[in-house]
Design an enzyme around this catalytic site. Structure first.
Site, mmCIF file in Angstrom:
data_model
loop_
_atom_site.group_PDB
_atom_site.id
_atom_site.type_symbol
_atom_site.label_atom_id
_atom_site.label_comp_id
_atom_site.label_asym_id
_atom_site.label_seq_id
_atom_site.Cartn_x
_atom_site.Cartn_y
_atom_site.Cartn_z
ATOM 1 N N TRP A 16 -54.004 8.458 50.947
ATOM 2 C CA TRP A 16 -55.028 9.487 51.123
ATOM 3 C C TRP A 16 -56.401 9.019 50.642
ATOM 4 C CZ3 TRP A 16 -51.906 14.610 49.903
ATOM 5 C CH2 TRP A 16 -50.965 14.772 50.939
ATOM 6 N N GLU B 111 -40.742 20.079 51.739
ATOM 7 C CA GLU B 111 -41.087 21.133 52.688
ATOM 8 C C GLU B 111 -39.886 21.379 53.584
ATOM 9 O OE1 GLU B 111 -44.568 20.418 55.092
ATOM 10 O OE2 GLU B 111 -43.650 21.487 56.749
ATOM 11 N N CYS C 61 -43.926 16.519 51.595
ATOM 12 C CA CYS C 61 -44.134 17.588 52.575
ATOM 13 C C CYS C 61 -44.661 17.051 53.896
ATOM 14 C CB CYS C 61 -45.064 18.660 52.030
ATOM 15 S SG CYS C 61 -46.591 18.036 51.352
ATOM 16 N N CYS D 294 -44.830 23.822 49.279
ATOM 17 C CA CYS D 294 -45.866 22.933 48.752
ATOM 18 C C CYS D 294 -46.710 23.737 47.762
ATOM 19 C CB CYS D 294 -46.704 22.387 49.918
ATOM 20 S SG CYS D 294 -47.886 21.107 49.435
ATOM 21 N N HIS E 157 -48.863 27.229 54.158
ATOM 22 C CA HIS E 157 -50.076 27.148 54.973
ATOM 23 C C HIS E 157 -50.423 28.486 55.580
ATOM 24 C CE1 HIS E 157 -48.426 22.964 55.220
ATOM 25 N NE2 HIS E 157 -49.605 22.806 54.657
HETATM 26 N N1 GLN Z 1 -48.934 19.234 43.278
HETATM 27 C C1 GLN Z 1 -49.693 19.371 44.475
HETATM 28 C C2 GLN Z 1 -50.049 20.824 44.694
HETATM 29 O O1 GLN Z 1 -49.283 21.662 44.411
HETATM 30 C C3 GLN Z 1 -48.934 18.854 45.666
HETATM 31 C C4 GLN Z 1 -49.729 18.979 46.943
HETATM 32 C C5 GLN Z 1 -49.123 18.315 48.141
HETATM 33 O O2 GLN Z 1 -47.990 17.953 48.159
HETATM 34 N N2 GLN Z 1 -49.849 18.188 49.197
HETATM 35 O O3 GLN Z 1 -51.079 21.153 45.197
HETATM 36 ZN ZN ZN Z 2 -46.783 19.260 49.415
#
Ligand code: GLN
Ligand code: ZN
Length: 765
Positions: free
Chosen positions: A574, A677, A657, A737, A705
Site C-alpha cells: 500500500w 472478510e 480482507c 474489517c 463498507h
Molecule cells: N486494523 C485496521 C482497521 O481496523 C485494519 C484495516 C484493514 O484491514 N483494511 O482499520
Molecule cells: Zn480489513
C-alpha cells in the site's frame, strides 16, 4: 509520426472533488445535479489537460461515479432483482449495488434495505471493483448508453476520444454467480452478452467514434482453455462486425505469453501490452502482431510514481518501430493511470531533491508525448537531458542507502522467523492467560473516524493545538472506545486507532526511508481514496510507533486490548515501492522494524498483538509458477520475522480482507488467530475450505463498507450456516474489517446485535 495514447486517467479530480460531492449527495446535502456537474467538470478538465499536452489518443468512459466495472454491470442490466424493486434512479441503483442502501420509508419514498454486491481487488492493485453478479434470471439488455454519452460530451468540447470498456471476457470472468444461481458459470453467458457489445459499439460508431479500447486484463492470468476460446470467439465476432469502431485490445499488469495463441490473427486493429510489468514478453508478443495491426507499447508506468527513463523507454519503442514501422507503433501508458495520483504540481511539501524523481498522472501524460516525439525524431533534447539528469541523481543519492539496515536484513535466519513452540502448546498457555468464552468476540481495530477526530488531527498537524492537548484528546477517544466495547460486551478489545490517519501512512511516517505527499490521493474503492506513502530508501524504525496508545488503552480496562500494527507486506503493497530494490528486501526491512515494535508492545504488557496483512493476497503474482511460490515464501517469512520474537503466551492475531483467500496461504503465517472478510462469501464450498485451518479463525460476519445494520437474527443465521461446516471451538466472532468509515450509530447497533448472537450460541454449546 508515432502516436501517443493514454489508457485511462484518474477521475477523482485534482483535489478530490468527486469524493466530496458524492459523499454530500449520499448524505442528502447535495442534489443530483450538483453531483453530475462535478463529474462533467472533471471529465472536461481531464480531456483538456490531455489534449493540451498533445496526446493523440485520449480515453473517454474512463470516468465513473463509483467503479467502471459496476458501470458496465448497470449498462448491460446485470442488476440482481433485489436492487430493482425500489424504483431507484439509475445512479442510486449504482450506489446501492456498490455500497448497499438502508433507508426508512418517507412520504414519497419506499423503505429500502439491500446489501452491497461483493467488492474485490482489481488484479494485484489496491483498487477494488464491484463484482458483476449473474443469475439465471439476468436479463441482458442495454440500460442507457453511458459510453456514447461521454464520447459525445468530449466531442462537443472538441476532443475526439477513444472510449474504453472492459471487454466481454474479462467482464464475465471477473464476475460470479449470484447466490440463487450457484451452478451458473459466468463465461457461459458470452453468447448473450456479445450482441450487447456489438450494439454499444454500433452506437459509438454512429456517434462518430473511430476507435475503441477494449480491456482484457484477464489475459495476464492463467486462463483455462475455455477462457482462451472465449477470447477468440468474442473478438472474432466483434472484429468482424461492420459499423463498429476499430478495436484496440488492451492487456496490462503482466505477461500474456501463455495465452498468446488466443490473440493470434484476431480481426482487431491493434494490441496493447504492458512492457513495464512484463518487458520480457516483448519479442514473443511482437511475433503475433499482424501486418495490418498496430502495437501499443505500454511503457509509462500506470502503477507507480517514478519518473520514466526516456532513454530506456525510447530504446524499446525504437525496437518496435524497426520491426513494424513508425505508423504501426503507439507509445502508451502501461495501464490506466487510475492507480497514480493526479498531479505532482499539487505537492508543495516534498523535498525538491526527491520531488524531482517522481511523476504523477499529469506528468505521465507529458512523458508519453515526449517519448512519442523523441522516437519520431522531433527535437526534445532539453527534455531528454533534464530527464537523464534526474534519473542519474536518484541512482546516486545518499538518501537511498543505509548500510546498517542492509546488514541486519542479511542476518535474518530461520529461528528469527519461527515461534518458540507450535500452535497447540501456545494455545494451551494462552488459554491460561485469557480464559475466553466460546465464540469470543472482537473487532478488527478501527472505530468510527469522526469529524471531531479529523478536526483535532488537522489542528495538531497545523500546530494550532499542542502535542499534550492532542494526546489528551486521543486518550479521551480511546477511553470512549474502551467503555463502549465493555458496555457492548466484547471480549477482546481494541483501542480504536483514533490517532491513525491511515493504517500504512501512520507507520510510514514513523519509519525512516519513507516520504509522503499532501495530495497524492488514489482511488481505492467508491469514494474511498488512499494516499500511499512512497518508499525512497532503506527502511528502519528509530523509535516505538504505537506503544503509547496501546498501553494507555490497556491501563484503563481489565479486558485484553489488542496491540495493532500493519504488517510488512501491507506496508509495502500500500505504498509506492522502490523500483531499484526488490520487493522481498523491502518487505524484510519492514518486518525488522515491526519486529522491534512487536517486542516493545509485549514488553510493555500487551498480551494480544494483531498484525494486519489485508494486502497479502493482492501481492500474489497473478500467475502460478516460480514467482508466485517465491512470493508466498517471502511474504510469510516477513510476517513471521515480525511476529515470532514473542513468548508463547502472547497471542498473535492477523487480519485479511477484500479477497478470495486460499487458506493454505495464510497457514504459513502461523498466527494464533486470524480474522478474515467473509460476510459476502455465501458459497458453502468456500466455508469448507477453511474447515481444516489449524489455528483459530474469525470469519467476518458483517460488511463494514455498508451503512446497513444486520439484525441479531441475521447474525444467528449466518453463524448457524458457518457452523454446519466450521468447528465451534475455533470460531471467533467479528466484523469483516475495521469500522473507521462507519458512523457510531450503525457501529453500536451492529456490534450489539453481533455480540447478542455470539451469546445466543454460547448458550447452545
Ligand atoms: N486494523 C485496521 C482497521 O481496523 C485494519 C484495516 C484493514 O484491514 N483494511 O482499520
Ligand atoms: Zn480489513
Amino acid at each position: 509520426m508515432v502516436q501517443s495514447a493514454i489508457l485511462g486517467f484518474p477521475r477523482i479530480g485534482p483535489n478530490r472533488e468527486l469524493k466530496k460531492i458524492t459523499e454530500s449527495y449520499w448524505k442528502g446535502k447535495a442534489s443530483v445535479d450538483e453531483l453530475l456537474k462535478v463529474g462533467k467538470d472533471i471529465r472536461a478538465a481531464n480531456w483538456k489537460l490531455q489534449k493540451e499536452a498533445g496526446v493523440d489518443i485520449i480515453p473517454s468512459n474512463d470516468f465513473s461515479y463509483y467503479d467502471q466495472v459496476l458501470d458496465l454491470s448497470l449498462l448491460f442490466n446485470v442488476v440482481p432483482e433485489r436492487y430493482t424493486k425500489y424504483d431507484l434512479s439509475q445512479l442510486d441503483t449504482l450506489f446501492a449495488m456498490g455500497r448497499g442502501l438502508q433507508r426508512k420509508a418517507t412520504e414519497t419514498e419506499k423503505a429500502v434495505d439491500v446489501t452491497a454486491l461483493e467488492m474485490v481487488k482489481w488484479f494485484d492493485s489496491n483498487y477494488h471493483y464491484v463484482r458483476p453478479t449473474f443469475s439465471h434470471s439476468t436479463q441482458f439488455k442495454l440500460n442507457g448508453q453511458k459510453p456514447v454519452d461521454e464520447f459525445l460530451e468530449a466531442k462537443e468540447l472538441g476532443v475526439q476520444t477513444r472510449p474504453v470498456l472492459l471487454g466481454p471476457v474479462s467482464f464475465l470472468y471477473l464476475g460470479k454467480a449470484d447466490k440463487d444461481s450457484l451452478d451458473l458459470e459466468p463465461l457461459s453467458l458470452l453468447d448473450k452478452l456479445l450482441p450487447l457489445y456489438k450494439e454499444i459499439l454500433n452506437k459509438l460508431h454512429a456517434a462518430g467514434a473511430t476507435e475503441v479500447q477494449l480491456d482484457e486484463p484477464v489475459l495476464v492470468l492463467d486462463l483455462e482453455k475455455s477462457a482462451q476460446d472465449a477470447i477468440r470467439k468474442a473478438y472474432e465476432y466483434l472484429g468482424k462486425q461492420s459499423n463498429v469502431p476499430k478495436i484496440t485490445l488492451a492487456t496490462y499488469f503482466g505477461t500474456v505469453v501463455p495465452n498468446l495463441d488466443a490473440l493470434k490473427g484476431l480481426p482487431v486493429a491493434g494490441l496493447h501490452f504492458d512492457f513495464v510489468r512484463a518487458p520480457c514478453q516483448f519479442e514473443k508478443v511482437l511475433s503475433v502482431v499482424d501486418k495490418n495491426q498496430t502495437l501499443s507499447v505500454g511503457i509509462v508506468d500506470g502503477r507507480n510514481i517514478w519518473k520514466n527513463n526516456y532513454a530506456k523507454s525510447s530504446e524499446l519503442v525504437n525496437k518496435a518501430i524497426e520491426k513494424l514501422g513508425a505508423d504501426r507503433v503507439i507509445v502508451a501508458t502501461s495501464s490506466s493511470l487510475l492507480h497514480t495520483p493526479v498531479d505532482l504540481e499539487n505537492e508543495t511539501k516534498l523535498d525538491p531533491e526527491i520531488k524531482d524523481w517522481f511523476s504523477f498522472a499529469t506528468q505521465k501524460v507529458k512523458e508519453v508525448v515526449v517519448i512519442a516525439k523523441n522516437v519520431s525524431g522531433a527535437d526534445v533534447k532539453a527534455e531528454l537531458e533534464a530527464n537523464a539528469k534526474s534519473v542519474a541523481a536518484r541512482a546516486a543519492s545518499k538518501r537511498t542507502n543505509d548500510e546498517a539496515v542492509q546488514k541486519r536484513v542479511s542476518s535474518i535466519n530461520e529461528k528469527m522467523a519461527t515461534r518458540a513452540a507450535p500452535f497447540p502448546q501456545r494455545l494451551a498457555e494462552q488459554k491460561k492467560v485469557f480464559n475466553l468464552p466460546l465464540f469470543p468476540t472482537t473487532t478488527i481495530g478501527s472505530f468510527p473516524q469522526t469529524k471531531d477526530i479529523r478536526i483535532n488531527r488537522n489542528k495538531f498537524v497545523k500546530g494550532t493545538i499542542s502535542a499534550e492537548e492532542y494526546e489528551k484528546f486521543i486518550n479521551s477517544e480511546i477511553e470512549a472506545v474502551i467503555r463502549f466495547q465493555e458496555e457492548v460486551g466484547l471480549d477482546v478489545l481494541v483501542h480504536g486507532e483514533p490517532e491513525r490517519n491511515d493504517m500504512v501512512q501512520y507507520f510510514g511516517e514513523k519509519i525512516q526511508g519513507y516520504t509522503f505527499t499532501v495530495n497524492g490521493w488514489v482511488q481505492s474503492y467508491g469514494s474511498r481514496y488512499v494516499r500511499p506513502p512512497i518508499i525512497v530508501g532503506d527502511l528502519s524504525r528509530p523509535e516505538a510507533m504505537s506503544v503509547k496508545e496501546s498501553v494507555y488503552a490497556q491501563s484503563i480496562t481489565t479486558k485484553p486490548v489488542k496491540g495493532m500494527l500493519t504488517g510488512p507486506v501491507t506496508c509495502l503493497r500500500w505504498s509506492f515501492p522502490r523500483d531499484d530494490v526488490d520487493q522481498k528486501t523491502q518487505a524484510l526491512q519492514l518486518a525488522l522494524a515491526l519486529r522491534d515494535e512487536v517486542d516493545d508492545l509485549e514488553a510493555a504488557g500487551i498480551k494480544v498483538i494483531q498484525v494486519d496483512e489485508p494486502a497479502i493476497r493482492e501481492g500474489l503474482p497473478l500467475r502460478a509458477g516460480e514467482e508466485r511460490s517465491a512470493y508466498l515464501k517471502w511474504a510469510a517469512e516477513a510476517f513471521r520475522v515480525a511476529t515470532s520474537g514473542v513468548q508463547n503466551k502472547t497471542q498473535i492475531h492477523s487480519h485479511f480482507c477484500y479477497s478470495d483467500l486460499d487458506p493454505s496461504h495464510i497457514k504459513a503465517l502461523d498466527a494464533d488467530v486470524v480474522s478474515i472478510e467473509f460476510s459476502k462469501k455465501d458459497d458453502p464450498n468456500y466455508i469448507a475450505e477453511f474447515k481444516d485451518y489449524p489455528n483459530h479463525i474469525g470469519l467476518g460476519l458483517f460488511d463494514i463498507h455498508s451503512p446497513r445494520v444486520p439484525s441479531k437474527e441475521e447474525f444467528i443465521s449466518k453463524i448457524r450456516n458457518i457452523l454446519k461446516t466450521y468447528p465451534a471451538d475455533k470460531f471467533w466472532v467479528n466484523p469483516d474489517c475495521g469500522l473507521k468509515t462507519r458512523d457510531w450509530e450503525e457501529t453500536k447497533a451492529s456490534l450489539t446485535n453481533m455480540v447478542a448472537a455470539a451469546k445466543y450460541f454460547r448458550e447452545q454449546y
